[in-house]
Design a protein around this motif. Structure first.
Motif, short mmCIF file in Angstrom:
data_model
loop_
_atom_site.label_atom_id
_atom_site.label_comp_id
_atom_site.label_asym_id
_atom_site.label_seq_id
_atom_site.Cartn_x
_atom_site.Cartn_y
_atom_site.Cartn_z
N ASN A 120 0.84 -1.19 0.00
CA ASN A 120 0.00 0.00 0.00
C ASN A 120 0.88 1.24 0.00
OD1 ASN A 120 -2.87 -1.03 0.32
ND2 ASN A 120 -1.84 -2.09 1.99
N PRO A 121 0.97 1.95 -1.13
CA PRO A 121 1.83 3.13 -1.19
C PRO A 121 1.34 4.30 -0.34
CG PRO A 121 1.36 2.26 -3.39
CD PRO A 121 0.42 1.59 -2.45
N TYR A 122 0.04 4.30 -0.01
CA TYR A 122 -0.53 5.44 0.70
C TYR A 122 -1.38 4.98 1.89
CZ TYR A 122 0.76 7.64 -3.71
OH TYR A 122 1.47 8.07 -4.81
N LYS A 123 -1.48 5.82 2.91
CA LYS A 123 -2.44 5.66 3.99
C LYS A 123 -3.50 6.73 3.82
CE LYS A 123 1.14 4.20 7.31
NZ LYS A 123 1.85 4.63 8.55
N ALA B 7 9.40 2.26 -2.74
CA ALA B 7 10.13 1.54 -3.78
C ALA B 7 11.47 1.02 -3.24
CB ALA B 7 10.34 2.45 -4.99
N GLU B 8 12.14 1.83 -2.46
CA GLU B 8 13.42 1.41 -1.86
C GLU B 8 13.22 0.20 -0.96
OE1 GLU B 8 16.65 3.16 1.40
OE2 GLU B 8 15.15 4.51 0.51
N LEU B 9 12.19 0.24 -0.12
CA LEU B 9 11.91 -0.88 0.76
C LEU B 9 11.50 -2.13 -0.03
CD1 LEU B 9 9.87 0.75 3.69
CD2 LEU B 9 12.21 -0.15 3.78
N LEU B 10 10.70 -1.93 -1.08
CA LEU B 10 10.25 -3.06 -1.89
C LEU B 10 11.44 -3.78 -2.51
CD1 LEU B 10 7.96 -4.69 -3.18
CD2 LEU B 10 7.92 -2.98 -5.03
N ARG B 11 12.38 -3.02 -3.04
CA ARG B 11 13.57 -3.63 -3.64
C ARG B 11 14.35 -4.45 -2.60
NH1 ARG B 11 16.35 -3.03 -8.23
NH2 ARG B 11 15.03 -1.30 -8.90
N LYS B 12 14.47 -3.91 -1.40
CA LYS B 12 15.20 -4.62 -0.35
C LYS B 12 14.48 -5.90 0.06
CE LYS B 12 17.48 -0.59 1.76
NZ LYS B 12 17.56 0.27 2.97
N CYS C 7 7.00 1.50 -7.81
CA CYS C 7 6.88 0.09 -7.40
C CYS C 7 6.62 -0.80 -8.61
CB CYS C 7 5.75 -0.07 -6.38
SG CYS C 7 6.08 0.69 -4.78
N LEU C 8 5.77 -0.33 -9.52
CA LEU C 8 5.46 -1.11 -10.72
C LEU C 8 6.71 -1.31 -11.57
CD1 LEU C 8 3.14 -2.51 -12.17
CD2 LEU C 8 2.68 -0.37 -13.38
#
Length: 359
Positions: A74-77, A114-119, A153-154
């Motif tokens: 979820n990119p947003y809250k 995006a940084e966290l997703l890559r990790k 992210c995509l």
């Protein structure tokens, strides 16, 4: 009188009408009439506030038996769409904010997503399965135009050949048709559009900052023509408000390329019961009690039953009628299932190196 305690009134461009008290609040505010006549105040125009949020993790996991995914990002809250019926509204209570107006006006953008997703994808123990992008709040809500977190992210999913799915009600998804079409050729993506009503006036009151219904259908057709598998979710189905449109929505979606279809009944967890009743009294006072009576009939006498297997479809004669109508339309229109995405192509990203990349 504080803004929080003022009586509910229709606010242009917003779905909720007040800052509904959260279930964690220790103080409760109520509006009282002191008997003195006052000219009614015009409802304020509330700006959208966005705070940049540095998340600590980005992939959420669940084992719910009645959703079709086990991982989500979820990119947003919060969500600027302002859909009054949104089941995610109560999540804002965890931020010490109101699930009412705060949910749609005080938003958080996870700028390091995006940084966290890559990790997380690079971790040795990661096991690839499709990720739902933006399932709690819409990944393509209006602030995505500025922040582009969903796009970032995509791009990582495309780079690593990781399968991904969407449920959205915003035509902004057309912006990313280049990535989506390329991923579709490798069976890495599917997209569902959520359509609640085909009535623009009703949509403007119930989901004020989501794309208009006809814009969603155009986006659906554009993705279909680009080779992206698309489906429709008639969600939520609301008794005496939108249920009569069930077949018409399915027919329109089929004409615009939808290959699969589903539906979900209105869900009213936690504070959403209060928010929904408030909206009904403002917009449909003459039928508010009838709507809630039907809701209780479908949930064992309660406004909502969160039991797995019941929360999405309900039970009882009215719920069975909706299910039968959906099944007949589904068969008549020739809907099927979207082809499963392919998780076998996944190539983990290389973890970032302190020495940088030479090749």
């Amino acid at each position: 009188m504080s803004e929080l305690s003022k009586p509910a009134r229709i606010i242009k461009g917003r779905g909720s009408s007040s800052r509904t008290v959260s279930r964690f609040d220790k103080r409760i505010y109520t509006a009282e009439d002191d008997g003195w006549y006052q000219e009614p105040e015009a409802a304020p125009r509330l700006p959208t506030e966005v705070r940049e949020d540095m998340a600590r993790s980005i992939i959420s996991r669940n084992d719910s038996p009645d959703v079709g995914f086990s991982q989500s990002v979820n990119p947003y809250k919060g969500c600027e769409h302002g859909c009054v019926y949104c089941f995610a509204r109560p999540s804002h209570a965890y931020l010490d904010l109101s699930p009412g107006l705060d949910f749609e006006t005080k938003l958080f953008a996870k700028t390091n997503a995006a940084e966290l997703l890559r990790k997380e994808l690079a971790k040795p123990g990661y096991r690839c399965s499709s990720i739902a992008l933006g399932i709690n709040t819409d990944a393509y809500q209006p602030i995505e135009r500025k922040y582009r977190i969903t796009r970032q992210c995509l791009e990582i999913f495309a780079e690593t050949k990781h399968p991904v799915g969407f449920i959205t009600k915003n035509a902004l998804i057309e912006r990313d048709i280049d990535l989506l079409a390329a991923m579709a050729r490798e069976r890495l993506v599917n997209v569902y559009f959520s359509v609640t009503t085909l009535d623009n006036r009703l949509a403007s009151r119930m989901e004020p900052r989501a794309s208009a219904p006809h814009a969603r259908l155009r986006a659906m057709k554009a993705l279909h023509e680009a080779g992206v598998p698309v489906g429709v979710m008639v969600a939520p189905v609301i008794p005496m408000i939108t249920d009569r449109e069930l077949e018409a929505i399915l027919e329109a979606a089929k004409e615009h390329g939808a290959q699969a279809a589903g539906y979900v009944l209105l869900r009213l967890p936690h504070e959403l019961k209060t928010i929904w009743r408030e909206w009904l009294e403002l917009h449909y006072p003459e039928r508010a009690e009838h709507v809630m009576s039907l809701m209780r009939q479908m949930h064992g006498g309660k406004d909502y039953d969160s039991t797995f297997g019941k929360r999405m479809r309900g039970e009882g004669p009215f719920a069975q009628l909706i299910q039968q109508r959906f099944a007949k339309a589904y068969a008549r229109l020739g809907f099927g299932r979207l082809a499963p995405v392919d998780a076998s192509r996944f190539v983990p990203p290389r973890p970032p190196s302190p020495q940088g990349e030479l090749f």
